[in-house]
Design a protein around this motif. Structure first.
Motif, PDB file in Angstrom:
ATOM      1  N   PRO A   1      16.012   6.678  19.983  1.00 13.52           N
ATOM      2  CA  PRO A   1      15.974   5.924  18.905  1.00 13.52           C
ATOM      3  C   PRO A   1      15.780   4.454  19.230  1.00 13.52           C
ATOM      4  N   VAL A   2      16.382   3.983  20.324  1.00 15.63           N
ATOM      5  CA  VAL A   2      16.360   2.619  20.898  1.00 15.63           C
ATOM      6  C   VAL A   2      14.802   2.413  21.179  1.00 15.63           C
ATOM      7  N   LEU A   3      14.330   3.433  21.964  1.00  9.13           N
ATOM      8  CA  LEU A   3      12.966   3.112  22.346  1.00  9.13           C
ATOM      9  C   LEU A   3      11.859   3.050  21.111  1.00  9.13           C
ATOM     10  N   ALA A   4      12.214   3.801  20.121  1.00  9.40           N
ATOM     11  CA  ALA A   4      11.311   3.635  18.768  1.00  9.40           C
ATOM     12  C   ALA A   4      11.531   2.232  18.096  1.00  9.40           C
ATOM     13  N   VAL A   5      12.826   1.750  18.125  1.00  6.61           N
ATOM     14  CA  VAL A   5      13.030   0.125  17.725  1.00  6.61           C
ATOM     15  C   VAL A   5      12.179  -0.737  18.407  1.00  6.61           C
ATOM     16  N   ILE A   6      12.481  -0.591  19.758  1.00  2.20           N
ATOM     17  CA  ILE A   6      11.737  -1.506  20.665  1.00  2.20           C
ATOM     18  C   ILE A   6       9.981  -1.444  20.430  1.00  2.20           C
ATOM     19  N   VAL A   7       9.618  -0.358  20.364  1.00  4.05           N
ATOM     20  CA  VAL A   7       7.930  -0.154  20.439  1.00  4.05           C
ATOM     21  C   VAL A   7       7.722  -0.631  18.924  1.00  4.05           C
ATOM     22  N   VAL A   8       8.370  -0.439  17.776  1.00  4.29           N
ATOM     23  CA  VAL A   8       7.858  -0.841  16.486  1.00  4.29           C
ATOM     24  C   VAL A   8       7.986  -2.449  16.686  1.00  4.29           C
ATOM     25  N   ALA A   9       9.073  -2.855  17.051  1.00  3.36           N
ATOM     26  CA  ALA A   9       9.088  -4.526  17.319  1.00  3.36           C
ATOM     27  C   ALA A   9       8.090  -5.131  17.934  1.00  3.36           C
ATOM     28  N   GLN A  10       7.668  -4.387  19.051  1.00  2.00           N
ATOM     29  CA  GLN A  10       6.640  -4.664  19.936  1.00  2.00           C
ATOM     30  C   GLN A  10       5.398  -4.786  18.926  1.00  2.00           C
ATOM     31  N   VAL A  11       5.103  -3.715  18.305  1.00  2.00           N
ATOM     32  CA  VAL A  11       3.780  -3.370  17.602  1.00  2.00           C
ATOM     33  C   VAL A  11       3.764  -4.843  16.577  1.00  2.00           C
ATOM     34  N   LEU A  12       4.967  -5.025  15.842  1.00  2.00           N
ATOM     35  CA  LEU A  12       4.943  -6.102  14.929  1.00  2.00           C
ATOM     36  C   LEU A  12       4.560  -7.522  15.597  1.00  2.00           C
ATOM     37  N   LEU A  13       5.287  -7.708  16.605  1.00  2.00           N
ATOM     38  CA  LEU A  13       5.078  -9.054  17.444  1.00  2.00           C
ATOM     39  C   LEU A  13       3.817  -9.318  18.223  1.00  2.00           C
ATOM     40  N   THR A  14       3.434  -8.210  18.628  1.00  2.00           N
ATOM     41  CA  THR A  14       2.391  -8.467  19.604  1.00  2.00           C
ATOM     42  C   THR A  14       1.155  -7.319  19.202  1.00  2.00           C
ATOM     43  N   ASP A  15       1.007  -6.348  19.965  1.00  2.00           N
ATOM     44  CA  ASP A  15       0.103  -5.448  19.481  1.00  2.00           C
ATOM     45  C   ASP A  15       0.280  -4.058  20.005  1.00  2.00           C
ATOM     46  N   TRP A  16      -0.479  -2.867  19.679  1.00  2.00           N
ATOM     47  CA  TRP A  16      -0.110  -1.615  20.073  1.00  2.00           C
ATOM     48  C   TRP A  16      -0.201  -1.330  21.302  1.00  2.00           C
ATOM     49  N   VAL A  17      -1.292  -2.024  22.126  1.00  2.00           N
ATOM     50  CA  VAL A  17      -1.452  -1.655  23.474  1.00  2.00           C
ATOM     51  C   VAL A  17      -0.099  -2.007  24.311  1.00  2.00           C
ATOM     52  N   THR A  18       0.450  -3.382  23.970  1.00  2.00           N
ATOM     53  CA  THR A  18       1.735  -3.986  24.819  1.00  2.00           C
ATOM     54  C   THR A  18       2.798  -3.069  24.246  1.00  2.00           C
ATOM     55  N   ALA A  19       2.762  -2.632  22.921  1.00  2.00           N
ATOM     56  CA  ALA A  19       4.022  -1.708  22.493  1.00  2.00           C
ATOM     57  C   ALA A  19       3.939  -0.255  23.270  1.00  2.00           C
ATOM     58  N   ALA A  20       2.640   0.291  23.637  1.00  2.00           N
ATOM     59  CA  ALA A  20       2.558   1.277  24.500  1.00  2.00           C
ATOM     60  C   ALA A  20       2.804   1.444  25.809  1.00  2.00           C
ATOM     61  N   LEU A  21       2.553   0.128  26.378  1.00  2.00           N
ATOM     62  CA  LEU A  21       2.953  -0.021  27.972  1.00  2.00           C
ATOM     63  C   LEU A  21       4.501  -0.133  27.876  1.00  2.00           C
ATOM     64  N   VAL A  22       5.139  -0.979  27.029  1.00  2.00           N
ATOM     65  CA  VAL A  22       6.632  -1.252  27.457  1.00  2.00           C
ATOM     66  C   VAL A  22       7.307   0.062  26.879  1.00  2.00           C
ATOM     67  N   GLY A  23       6.729   0.968  26.107  1.00  2.00           N
ATOM     68  CA  GLY A  23       7.404   2.328  25.877  1.00  2.00           C
ATOM     69  C   GLY A  23       7.425   3.157  27.076  1.00  2.00           C
ATOM     70  N   GLN A  24       6.038   3.209  27.465  1.00  2.00           N
ATOM     71  CA  GLN A  24       5.788   3.944  28.888  1.00  2.00           C
ATOM     72  C   GLN A  24       6.671   3.709  29.933  1.00  2.00           C
ATOM     73  N   ARG A  25       6.812   2.318  30.107  1.00  2.00           N
ATOM     74  CA  ARG A  25       7.633   1.720  31.335  1.00  2.00           C
ATOM     75  C   ARG A  25       9.034   2.118  31.073  1.00  2.00           C
ATOM     76  N   ILE A  26       9.629   2.284  29.834  1.00  2.00           N
ATOM     77  CA  ILE A  26      10.935   2.469  29.678  1.00  2.00           C
ATOM     78  C   ILE A  26      11.272   3.980  29.938  1.00  2.00           C
ATOM     79  N   VAL A  27      10.095   4.640  29.694  1.00  4.41           N
ATOM     80  CA  VAL A  27      10.452   6.160  29.711  1.00  4.41           C
ATOM     81  C   VAL A  27      10.325   6.620  31.157  1.00  4.41           C
ATOM     82  N   VAL A  28       9.318   5.811  31.900  1.00  5.43           N
ATOM     83  CA  VAL A  28       9.263   6.300  33.014  1.00  5.43           C
ATOM     84  C   VAL A  28      10.496   5.823  34.008  1.00  5.43           C
ATOM     85  N   LEU A  29      10.929   4.721  33.780  1.00  4.21           N
ATOM     86  CA  LEU A  29      12.291   4.158  34.563  1.00  4.21           C
ATOM     87  C   LEU A  29      13.340   5.123  34.129  1.00  4.21           C
TER      88      LEU A  29
END
Length: 198
Positions: free
Chosen positions: A70-98
């Protein structure tokens, strides 16, 4: 207090705690310099391979990963709104891997070994006033009480569902009260054992 350690005989379990913590630290630092979705996908694949080598069942790994979704979804959506989908995907992937890698380290490393490693690393700093034993105690309590707090949150939600309350933020108040009572009892127990004395 509960432990997240998953008992098994594997090469990952046999690795020294210090080596695993160094891998976690190095990976956590290095991932922020990776700006390729494909490379982060490979990193995730390596972590999944680590779970397989550690003989950790998929259901166990997923159970420890699901709470962050749930927290990851909020972060990714916020990144999509504030930046772009590529940055959002990178942020989401980093969090999941870590998170997945941190869970793997926790599942394959006994708390006692982790605490001993932290104390050994901090021992040279004792002349500067650092108390390795106290830092080790903090690490042990942090690792062990995460599942305890999750269990308490589940109990509060279950009690509210039994009363007909569905998906309400009102569970935060009783959870906070239970957590403060737990902390108060832990503080009394530590003081009774002389943990606060020199």
């Amino acid at each position: 207090m509960l432990s997240l350690y998953h008992e098994a005989r594997s090469p990952v379990h046999a690795m020294p705690a210090g080596a695993k913590l160094l891998v976690l630290l190095g990976t956590g630092t290095g991932l922020f310099f990776v700006r390729s979705i494909g490379a982060l996908g490979v990193a995730m694949g390596v972590v999944v391979l680590g779970y397989a080598l550690a003989r950790v069942p998929a259901r166990v790994g997923l159970r420890h990963l699901l709470p962050i979704l749930p927290v990851l979804a909020v972060i990714v959506v916020a990144q999509v709104l504030l930046t772009d989908w590529v940055t959002a995907a990178l942020v989401g992937q980093r969090i999941v891997v870590l998170v997945a890698l941190a869970n793997l380290v926790t599942l394959t490393t006994r708390t006692s070994a982790m605490v001993a490693t932290v104390e050994a690393v901090l021992r040279p700093l004792r002349p500067l006033g650092v108390r390795p034993e106290r830092v080790g105690l903090v690490v042990a309590m942090t690792v062990r009480f995460i599942p305890v707090l999750k269990e308490q949150a589940d109990q509060v939600r279950a009690a509210q569902r039994a009363r007909g309350v569905r998906r309400s933020t009102r569970f935060l108040t009783p959870l906070l009260i239970k957590t403060l009572r737990l902390a108060d009892g832990l503080g009394d127990a530590l003081e009774a054992r002389g943990a606060g004395s020199d």
